[in-house]
Design a protein around this motif. Structure first.
Motif, PDB file in Angstrom:
ATOM      1  N   PRO A  21       0.819  -1.221   0.000  1.00 55.16           N
ATOM      2  CA  PRO A  21       0.000   0.000   0.000  1.00 55.16           C
ATOM      3  C   PRO A  21       0.852   1.270   0.000  1.00 55.16           C
ATOM      4  O   PRO A  21       1.952   1.290   0.546  1.00 55.16           O
ATOM      5  N   HIS A  22       0.331   2.313  -0.619  1.00 57.76           N
ATOM      6  CA  HIS A  22       0.970   3.626  -0.548  1.00 57.76           C
ATOM      7  C   HIS A  22       0.352   4.359   0.638  1.00 57.76           C
ATOM      8  O   HIS A  22      -0.638   3.912   1.236  1.00 57.76           O
ATOM      9  N   GLY A  23       0.941   5.476   1.003  1.00 56.77           N
ATOM     10  CA  GLY A  23       0.516   6.205   2.188  1.00 56.77           C
ATOM     11  C   GLY A  23      -0.957   6.548   2.206  1.00 56.77           C
ATOM     12  O   GLY A  23      -1.628   6.420   3.235  1.00 56.77           O
ATOM     13  N   LEU A  24      -1.486   6.984   1.075  1.00 50.16           N
ATOM     14  CA  LEU A  24      -2.893   7.378   1.012  1.00 50.16           C
ATOM     15  C   LEU A  24      -3.828   6.196   1.271  1.00 50.16           C
ATOM     16  O   LEU A  24      -4.849   6.327   1.953  1.00 50.16           O
ATOM     17  N   ALA A  25      -3.473   5.023   0.754  1.00 45.51           N
ATOM     18  CA  ALA A  25      -4.287   3.829   0.989  1.00 45.51           C
ATOM     19  C   ALA A  25      -4.276   3.461   2.476  1.00 45.51           C
ATOM     20  O   ALA A  25      -5.315   3.094   3.042  1.00 45.51           O
ATOM     21  N   ILE A  26      -3.126   3.571   3.105  1.00 45.79           N
ATOM     22  CA  ILE A  26      -3.010   3.292   4.540  1.00 45.79           C
ATOM     23  C   ILE A  26      -3.855   4.298   5.319  1.00 45.79           C
ATOM     24  O   ILE A  26      -4.608   3.935   6.223  1.00 45.79           O
ATOM     25  N   LYS A  27      -3.733   5.558   4.942  1.00 46.61           N
ATOM     26  CA  LYS A  27      -4.478   6.641   5.580  1.00 46.61           C
ATOM     27  C   LYS A  27      -5.987   6.380   5.497  1.00 46.61           C
ATOM     28  O   LYS A  27      -6.705   6.491   6.490  1.00 46.61           O
ATOM     29  N   GLU A  28      -6.464   6.001   4.328  1.00 53.65           N
ATOM     30  CA  GLU A  28      -7.893   5.750   4.129  1.00 53.65           C
ATOM     31  C   GLU A  28      -8.383   4.575   4.978  1.00 53.65           C
ATOM     32  O   GLU A  28      -9.464   4.635   5.567  1.00 53.65           O
ATOM     33  N   GLU A  29      -7.591   3.514   5.060  1.00 50.33           N
ATOM     34  CA  GLU A  29      -7.967   2.359   5.881  1.00 50.33           C
ATOM     35  C   GLU A  29      -8.101   2.763   7.346  1.00 50.33           C
ATOM     36  O   GLU A  29      -9.055   2.382   8.018  1.00 50.33           O
ATOM     37  N   LEU A  30      -7.131   3.523   7.832  1.00 47.22           N
ATOM     38  CA  LEU A  30      -7.175   3.935   9.232  1.00 47.22           C
ATOM     39  C   LEU A  30      -8.296   4.929   9.506  1.00 47.22           C
ATOM     40  O   LEU A  30      -8.904   4.897  10.570  1.00 47.22           O
ATOM     41  N   GLU A  31      -8.569   5.794   8.544  1.00 47.14           N
ATOM     42  CA  GLU A  31      -9.682   6.730   8.713  1.00 47.14           C
ATOM     43  C   GLU A  31     -11.008   5.982   8.815  1.00 47.14           C
ATOM     44  O   GLU A  31     -11.874   6.349   9.611  1.00 47.14           O
ATOM     45  N   ASP A  32     -11.153   4.909   8.038  1.00 42.66           N
ATOM     46  CA  ASP A  32     -12.354   4.085   8.126  1.00 42.66           C
ATOM     47  C   ASP A  32     -12.455   3.443   9.513  1.00 42.66           C
ATOM     48  O   ASP A  32     -13.521   3.406  10.121  1.00 42.66           O
ATOM     49  N   TYR A  33     -11.332   2.957  10.007  1.00 45.55           N
ATOM     50  CA  TYR A  33     -11.316   2.283  11.301  1.00 45.55           C
ATOM     51  C   TYR A  33     -11.553   3.267  12.454  1.00 45.55           C
ATOM     52  O   TYR A  33     -12.378   3.036  13.324  1.00 45.55           O
ATOM     53  N   TYR A  34     -10.822   4.374  12.442  1.00 47.83           N
ATOM     54  CA  TYR A  34     -10.922   5.361  13.523  1.00 47.83           C
ATOM     55  C   TYR A  34     -12.131   6.278  13.391  1.00 47.83           C
ATOM     56  O   TYR A  34     -12.459   6.992  14.326  1.00 47.83           O
ATOM     57  N   GLU A  35     -12.738   6.261  12.218  1.00 47.84           N
ATOM     58  CA  GLU A  35     -13.881   7.127  11.930  1.00 47.84           C
ATOM     59  C   GLU A  35     -13.560   8.602  12.147  1.00 47.84           C
ATOM     60  O   GLU A  35     -14.381   9.371  12.646  1.00 47.84           O
ATOM     61  N   LYS A  36     -12.348   8.978  11.793  1.00 50.21           N
ATOM     62  CA  LYS A  36     -11.946  10.383  11.815  1.00 50.21           C
ATOM     63  C   LYS A  36     -10.732  10.564  10.913  1.00 50.21           C
ATOM     64  O   LYS A  36     -10.071   9.597  10.530  1.00 50.21           O
ATOM     65  N   GLU A  37     -10.448  11.817  10.585  1.00 44.96           N
ATOM     66  CA  GLU A  37      -9.357  12.129   9.670  1.00 44.96           C
ATOM     67  C   GLU A  37      -8.006  11.872  10.324  1.00 44.96           C
ATOM     68  O   GLU A  37      -7.795  12.183  11.491  1.00 44.96           O
ATOM     69  N   ILE A  38      -7.110  11.276   9.559  1.00 43.31           N
ATOM     70  CA  ILE A  38      -5.726  11.078   9.978  1.00 43.31           C
ATOM     71  C   ILE A  38      -4.886  12.099   9.209  1.00 43.31           C
ATOM     72  O   ILE A  38      -4.872  12.088   7.980  1.00 43.31           O
ATOM     73  N   HIS A  39      -4.214  12.958   9.928  1.00 43.14           N
ATOM     74  CA  HIS A  39      -3.420  14.002   9.277  1.00 43.14           C
ATOM     75  C   HIS A  39      -2.061  13.457   8.835  1.00 43.14           C
ATOM     76  O   HIS A  39      -1.492  12.578   9.482  1.00 43.14           O
ATOM     77  N   HIS A  40      -1.568  14.011   7.736  1.00 40.93           N
ATOM     78  CA  HIS A  40      -0.269  13.595   7.201  1.00 40.93           C
ATOM     79  C   HIS A  40       0.823  13.737   8.243  1.00 40.93           C
ATOM     80  O   HIS A  40       1.746  12.935   8.294  1.00 40.93           O
ATOM     81  N   GLY A  41       0.716  14.772   9.075  1.00 43.40           N
ATOM     82  CA  GLY A  41       1.710  15.018  10.116  1.00 43.40           C
ATOM     83  C   GLY A  41       1.738  13.952  11.196  1.00 43.40           C
ATOM     84  O   GLY A  41       2.694  13.875  11.964  1.00 43.40           O
ATOM     85  N   ARG A  42       0.709  13.154  11.247  1.00 45.03           N
ATOM     86  CA  ARG A  42       0.689  12.015  12.163  1.00 45.03           C
ATOM     87  C   ARG A  42       1.089  10.737  11.436  1.00 45.03           C
ATOM     88  O   ARG A  42       1.838   9.910  11.976  1.00 45.03           O
ATOM     89  N   LEU A  43       0.599  10.579  10.219  1.00 48.98           N
ATOM     90  CA  LEU A  43       0.811   9.342   9.466  1.00 48.98           C
ATOM     91  C   LEU A  43       2.276   9.112   9.105  1.00 48.98           C
ATOM     92  O   LEU A  43       2.862   8.086   9.466  1.00 48.98           O
ATOM     93  N   TYR A  44       2.859  10.053   8.391  1.00 47.78           N
ATOM     94  CA  TYR A  44       4.186   9.806   7.817  1.00 47.78           C
ATOM     95  C   TYR A  44       5.308   9.728   8.835  1.00 47.78           C
ATOM     96  O   TYR A  44       6.192   8.862   8.705  1.00 47.78           O
ATOM     97  N   PRO A  45       5.324  10.537   9.883  1.00 44.70           N
ATOM     98  CA  PRO A  45       6.368  10.342  10.901  1.00 44.70           C
ATOM     99  C   PRO A  45       6.282   8.969  11.571  1.00 44.70           C
ATOM    100  O   PRO A  45       7.308   8.358  11.881  1.00 44.70           O
ATOM    101  N   ASN A  46       5.064   8.474  11.769  1.00 47.16           N
ATOM    102  CA  ASN A  46       4.912   7.150  12.368  1.00 47.16           C
ATOM    103  C   ASN A  46       5.330   6.040  11.403  1.00 47.16           C
ATOM    104  O   ASN A  46       5.927   5.044  11.819  1.00 47.16           O
ATOM    105  N   LEU A  47       5.044   6.201  10.123  1.00 42.89           N
ATOM    106  CA  LEU A  47       5.542   5.242   9.133  1.00 42.89           C
ATOM    107  C   LEU A  47       7.071   5.244   9.120  1.00 42.89           C
ATOM    108  O   LEU A  47       7.698   4.185   9.087  1.00 42.89           O
ATOM    109  N   ASP A  48       7.655   6.442   9.172  1.00 38.55           N
ATOM    110  CA  ASP A  48       9.118   6.542   9.195  1.00 38.55           C
ATOM    111  C   ASP A  48       9.706   5.852  10.424  1.00 38.55           C
ATOM    112  O   ASP A  48      10.754   5.202  10.343  1.00 38.55           O
ATOM    113  N   THR A  49       9.039   5.965  11.561  1.00 37.29           N
ATOM    114  CA  THR A  49       9.497   5.293  12.776  1.00 37.29           C
ATOM    115  C   THR A  49       9.505   3.777  12.582  1.00 37.29           C
ATOM    116  O   THR A  49      10.459   3.100  12.976  1.00 37.29           O
ATOM    117  N   LEU A  50       8.468   3.256  11.949  1.00 37.92           N
ATOM    118  CA  LEU A  50       8.407   1.809  11.700  1.00 37.92           C
ATOM    119  C   LEU A  50       9.515   1.371  10.749  1.00 37.92           C
ATOM    120  O   LEU A  50      10.072   0.283  10.902  1.00 37.92           O
TER     121      LEU A  50
END
Length: 91
Positions: A21-50
């Motif tokens: 998956p690319h970042g946007l696909a991951i973001k969309e999956e998590l937004e569906d799960y969390y039922e709220k918007e996931i900001h890029h500033g949260r998503l990409y730093p956490n991906l980088d940590t992994l």
């Protein structure tokens, strides 16, 4: 896995369940799960940590799009977590 946040653990599970998956696909999956918007500033730093922890590998699809896959270590961490959870949760 014990040193990951819940969000980082969820990222691992989503990456494991999708095919490169690319970042946007991951973001969309998590937004569906969390039922709220996931900001890029949260998503990409956490991906980088992994990636830094050796749990996820980042590849480049084109100049603008990265994709993510689990490393062997990432898969082992998920398997170990599943075994640990199974001790406490009746399936």
């Amino acid at each position: 896995m014990y040193d990951l946040t819940g969000f980082q653990r969820d990222l691992l599970y989503v990456i494991a369940g999708l095919d490169e998956p690319h970042g946007l696909a991951i973001k969309e999956e998590l937004e569906d799960y969390y039922e709220k918007e996931i900001h890029h500033g949260r998503l990409y730093p956490n991906l980088d940590t992994l990636v830094e922890k050796g749990l996820v590998e980042k590849g480049q699809r084109d100049r603008r799009t990265n994709y993510y896959t689990l490393t062997r270590r990432g898969r082992r961490e998920i398997d170990a977590r599943t075994e640990w959870e199974a001790q406490y949760v009746d399936h």
